[in-house]
Scaffold this active site. Structure first.
Site, PDB file in Angstrom:
ATOM      1  N   GLU A 165       0.800  -1.240   0.000  1.00 21.31           N
ATOM      2  CA  GLU A 165       0.000   0.000   0.000  1.00 21.31           C
ATOM      3  C   GLU A 165       0.825   1.279   0.000  1.00 21.31           C
ATOM      4  OE1 GLU A 165      -3.417   0.161   2.522  1.00 21.31           O
ATOM      5  OE2 GLU A 165      -4.201  -1.731   1.785  1.00 21.31           O
ATOM      6  N   GLU A 370      -5.411  -8.637   0.230  1.00 23.38           N
ATOM      7  CA  GLU A 370      -6.213  -8.258   1.397  1.00 23.38           C
ATOM      8  C   GLU A 370      -7.653  -8.013   0.968  1.00 23.38           C
ATOM      9  OE1 GLU A 370      -4.753  -5.107   4.015  1.00 23.38           O
ATOM     10  OE2 GLU A 370      -2.702  -5.774   3.634  1.00 23.38           O
TER      11      GLU A 370
HETATM   12  C1  BGP Z   1      -4.576  -2.163   5.030  1.00 23.81           C
HETATM   13  C2  BGP Z   1      -3.227  -2.558   5.574  1.00 23.81           C
HETATM   14  C3  BGP Z   1      -3.270  -3.634   6.626  1.00 23.81           C
HETATM   15  C4  BGP Z   1      -4.478  -3.620   7.522  1.00 23.81           C
HETATM   16  C5  BGP Z   1      -5.765  -3.298   6.788  1.00 23.81           C
HETATM   17  C6  BGP Z   1      -6.962  -3.043   7.661  1.00 23.81           C
HETATM   18  O1  BGP Z   1      -4.515  -0.837   4.637  1.00 23.81           O
HETATM   19  O2  BGP Z   1      -2.391  -3.002   4.542  1.00 23.81           O
HETATM   20  O3  BGP Z   1      -2.044  -3.590   7.291  1.00 23.81           O
HETATM   21  O4  BGP Z   1      -4.279  -2.896   8.658  1.00 23.81           O
HETATM   22  O5  BGP Z   1      -5.619  -2.204   5.924  1.00 23.81           O
HETATM   23  O6  BGP Z   1      -6.957  -1.705   8.098  1.00 23.81           O
HETATM   24  P1  BGP Z   1      -7.168  -1.275   9.599  1.00 23.81           P
HETATM   25  O7  BGP Z   1      -6.206  -2.076  10.377  1.00 23.81           O
HETATM   26  O8  BGP Z   1      -6.881   0.191   9.649  1.00 23.81           O
HETATM   27  O9  BGP Z   1      -8.577  -1.585   9.906  1.00 23.81           O
END
Ligand code: BGP
Length: 469
Positions: A165, A370
């Site tokens: 990201e 993801e």
């Molecule tokens: C993405 C990241 C992850 C994870 C996910 C969920 O942006 O790559 O590392 O954290 O989001 O987001 P959050 O943890 O803010 O709910």
């Protein structure tokens, strides 16, 4: 488009799940690991920090055995740079190498394909002190780190992801943590960092092809289609503006070797264009990914900027993620979609739509790295009835199968997360895993692992190769 008959998931489909080092491992200062920016940054006090996380560093054997029981064919995790090269460059830490070798061997023992993210937000703090991604020296450091990874693990890893990201790092840096003193870099500085990240990524992709010719490598970006709020052409242009600045500008550089024309014009016009040195263009043109890794959570509705104070607003009340820019776009509401408890839009059709766009633009295989729903799961008598997660992932998998039927080449699906991890900026109550980790925000308890209802459901999906969806 409706089909008489949908295509099945490919027989070698990589059914997986994801984590990242700082969110899952803990052991933040053990066995020679140095602090990363995540360890040193300021995070909201009401949430858990990352020092212990889910203690995966010590419990990876138990966790991977559970992943095997779940039926995973792939496990996407990240390597902490600070465990491998505690000084950012220079001496290699044998304990760090041994740890990840063990993790990979443990995966292979159960025929789980390790998918490795090389960099998931956690720059060694010692490099940050020397200018971080704002300095061209960090490019050299990343290449050195990558070389160690390819030499040490090249035979064990087929799928490499360069940077997780990058678009979140540049567009919403506050969501990852606040530097000491709370001051975020300016936009101009961020786009210079972005340029350095692009150069580092290009060099590392090229190096991977030289040192590990049988491996595949690509960027992992947060990609999402944007909808115009209405059919007013001005809203359509605004939606396109934001889609380009948010998504395509970050994927065009690795694939085509230069910035998206609209984004470049935006950067020039606003005095945000990075300093490009002699030879940079050749570096960017000299590398190409083998795949696009895609993190997908939600889409957004976008309206034309009205040039007033309301152009900029916080996403779902989350002050760390501001949306909208005067003269560019304004965030709007989409009445056709539901939202999670954290206000994130739930849009499985948007997943299909985004996949179509990614594939028609790049013609590269797509790996989903993801996708998932963050929720305050409740533990009742040792059980977690997370039907909302089953519903969310089920709907997204149906949309994914439709995208495959549409002709998109998707090689795997690694939802977030394999087990509960600390959320990037919203603590431990917001959970994503198939496996519950019994700890609270501040009370670590025994961190017992418990299978949620979604665990048994995903196990069946994998067993049937998605046929029963
Ligand atoms: C993405 C990241 C992850 C994870 C996910 C969920 O942006 O790559 O590392 O954290 O989001 O987001 P959050 O943890 O803010 O709910």
């Amino acid at each position: 488009m409706f089909y008489e008959k949908e295509k099945p998931f490919p027989s070698d489909f990589l059914w997986g799940a994801s984590t990242s080092a700082y969110q899952v491992e803990g052991a933040w200062d053990e066995d020679g690991k140095s602090p990363s920016i995540i360890d040193q940054y300021e995070h909201p006090k009401e949430y858990a920090d990352f020092k212990v996380a889910s203690d995966h560093y010590h419990r990876y054997k138990e966790d991977i055995r559970l992943f095997a029981e779940l039926g995973l064919k792939a496990y996407r995790f990240s390597i902490a740079w600070t465990r491998i090269l505690p000084m950012g460059t220079g001496p290699v830490n044998p304990a760090g190498i041994r740890h990840y070798e063990d993790v990979m061997d443990e995966c292979r023992k159960y025929n789980i394909e390790p998918i490795v993210t090389m960099y998931h937000f956690d720059l060694p703090y010692c490099l940050e002190e020397k200018g971080g991604w704002g300095s061209r020296e960090t490019i050299e450091a990343f290449v050195e780190y990558a070389k160690v990874l390819f030499e040490q693990f090249g035979k064990k890893v087929k799928y490499w992801l360069t940077i997780n990201e990058q678009n979140t790092m540049i567009l919403h840096p506050g969501a990852i943590g606040l530097p000491k003193g709370g001051k975020l870099p300016s936009k101009k500085e961020l786009y210079q960092q972005n340029h350095h990240l692009m150069l580092a990524q290009a060099r590392v992709m090229k190096l991977c092809h030289e040192l590990c010719p049988d491996s595949k490598i690509g960027p992992a970006l947060n990609l999402a289609a944007m909808y115009p709020e209405t059919c007013n052409p001005k809203d359509a242009i605004a939606a396109h503006n934001w889609e380009v600045l948010r998504c395509w500008n970050f994927a065009d550089v690795p694939v085509f070797g230069w910035y998206h024309p609209l984004a470049w014009q935006y950067l020039l016009d606003r005095g945000l264009a990075p300093k490009v040195e002699e030879g940079d263009k050749e570096i960017l043109k000299g590398a190409r990914p083998d795949l696009i890794a895609m993190n997908y959570y939600s889409t957004a509705a976008i309206a034309a900027s009205r040039g007033d104070a309301l152009d900029v607003s916080a996403r779902a009340g989350d002050q760390q993620i501001m949306l909208g820019e005067t003269g560019v776009y304004r965030a709007a509401d989409n009445p056709y979609v539901e939202k999670t408890k954290y206000g994130w839009v739930i849009d499985p059709s948007g997943f299909r739509y985004t996949l179509r766009k990614v594939y028609e633009r790049y013609h590269l295989p797509v790996l989903i790295t993801e996708n998932g729903i963050g929720a305050p799961d409740v533990l009742e008598d040792g059980q977690v009835h997370d039907d909302y997660r089953i519903d969310f992932i089920g709907q997204h998998l149906k949309a994914l199968r439709l995208a495959i039927t549409d002709g998109v080449e998707v090689i795997g699906y690694c939802p977030w997360a394999a087990l509960d991890v600390v959320s990037t900026h919203q603590g431990y109550k917001k959970r994503y895993g198939f496996i519950y980790v019994d700890r609270d925000e501040f009370d670590l308890k025994e961190m017992k692992r418990m299978k949620k209802d979604s665990f048994y459901w995903y196990q069946k999906v994998i067993e049937e190769n998605g046929a029963g969806l």
